[in-house]
Design a protein around this motif. Structure first.
Motif: not given
Length: 351
Positions: A346-347, A350
């Protein structure tokens, strides 16, 4: 770090202060263009920046032209015995030649290749292997570091004699001490970039360790400009090992670095299983980052706070950290890998 000349291979710089370049070699039949292209692309995805192909015959040399149309990584033609194959590879548009002075010994033929390579701006690697050294360079029938260096310099001087200086040199043996000492001697004789490797190191763990020790010693001394880890089987694995060597020495950064405790009776989670699951799930990430997976607080607290992402194990559960802070406390053991991977993806991506 020793200062070397810069040699450019299809747009990739070797030496002259450039980052250490990772190379590999296909093990397909070069005339099987589809299989060779597929393997080259897999090697490039894994991080290979230059790829070598075997050229045992004229058909293989001719296949380089078609292969070049379908790949973007620079290609090296591996030439033995017949200098005419080098000339054909040059005609096909190869980016670099590897010549073996142990089995192409006629000075006139070597000079002919050098002139043809110079016309096209194609570098040559003088590649000495212990298994094919000309008997002229053995000392009482035995391999020595000095003899291996003499074998390399014999061909280098021939190339220099016709004004050719786009040269890379390699000296490889199965024996780590022999390879290390030969490259140390060579590094004091010339300023050409050096290609490092341990030849025929063995399969699996023995081959990986032997390669890492030999290449690592030299790189740690500032010797070497490009590396190839030679392992049997899928060559993607040798690229992975090459990158781990460079990352361990902090010479290059690519993808995750794992800080994982060796485990003891204090560990309350399956550190090895979780670490492997996370490693596989994040294997396509190229962004440099550190991931700590620790079984207990003894060293785990400090490593978790220093890493980009971490799992700190408890008894049957773990705490997930990001950038030194707790982000998900008390996650059940069976969900730790999934939760950490989700957070990282996710980081980083994205998603």
């Amino acid at each position: 770090m020793r200062t070397t000349r810069r040699v450019t291979v299809g747009g990739v710089a070797i030496g002259g202060g450039s980052p250490i370049v990772v190379q590999s070699m296909t093990n397909t039949d070069t005339t099987d263009v589809r299989a060779t292209v597929d393997q080259i692309r897999a090697l490039q995805r894994a991080g290979a920046e230059i790829v070598r192909v075997a050229v045992p015959d004229a058909a293989s040399a001719a296949a380089i032209r078609e292969i070049k149309r379908e790949v973007t990584v620079p290609l090296v033609a591996d030439i033995h015995y017949d200098h005419r194959l080098a000339l054909k590879a040059l005609e096909a548009g190869v980016d670099k030649l590897r010549l073996n002075p142990g089995n192409i010994r006629d000075p006139r033929k070597i000079e002919e290749v050098a002139r043809a390579a110079a016309e096209r701006g194609v570098p040559i690697r003088v590649g000495v292997n212990a298994g094919s050294v000309d008997k002229r360079f053995l000392k009482d029938g035995e391999l020595t570091p000095e003899g291996l260096v003499e074998a390399a310099l014999w061909e280098v001087r021939l190339l220099e004699g016709v004004g050719f200086r786009d040269i890379v040199i390699s000296i490889k043996a199965h024996q780590v001490p022999l390879t290390v000492e030969a490259n140390r001697l060579l590094s004091r004789e010339v300023n050409y970039p050096l290609h490092l490797g341990i030849t025929e190191p063995g399969p699996g763990v023995p081959g990986t360790v032997r390669s890492a020790v030999g290449i690592g010693i030299l790189l740690s001394e500032g010797i070497g400009d490009t590396i190839r880890v030679s392992l049997p089987g899928d060559p993607v694995h040798e690229v992975e090992v090459a990158w781990e060597i460079l990352k361990a020495l902090e010479l290059r950064k690519r993808g995750p670095v794992f800080v994982t405790c060796p485990t003891c009776g204090r560990a309350g989670i399956d550190v090895a299983g979780i670490a492997e699951e996370v490693r596989r799930a994040l294997s396509d990430i190229k962004k440099p980052l550190s991931i700590a997976i620790m079984g207990c607080p003894v060293n785990g607290l400090g490593e978790a706070e220093r890493a980009d992402y971490a799992i700190l194990g408890g008894q049957g559960y773990g705490t997930i950290y990001a950038h030194g802070k707790v982000v998900i406390p008390k996650v059940p053991e069976e969900r730790l890998a999934e939760e950490l991977v989700t957070l990282v993806l996710r980081e980083v991506n994205g998603i």
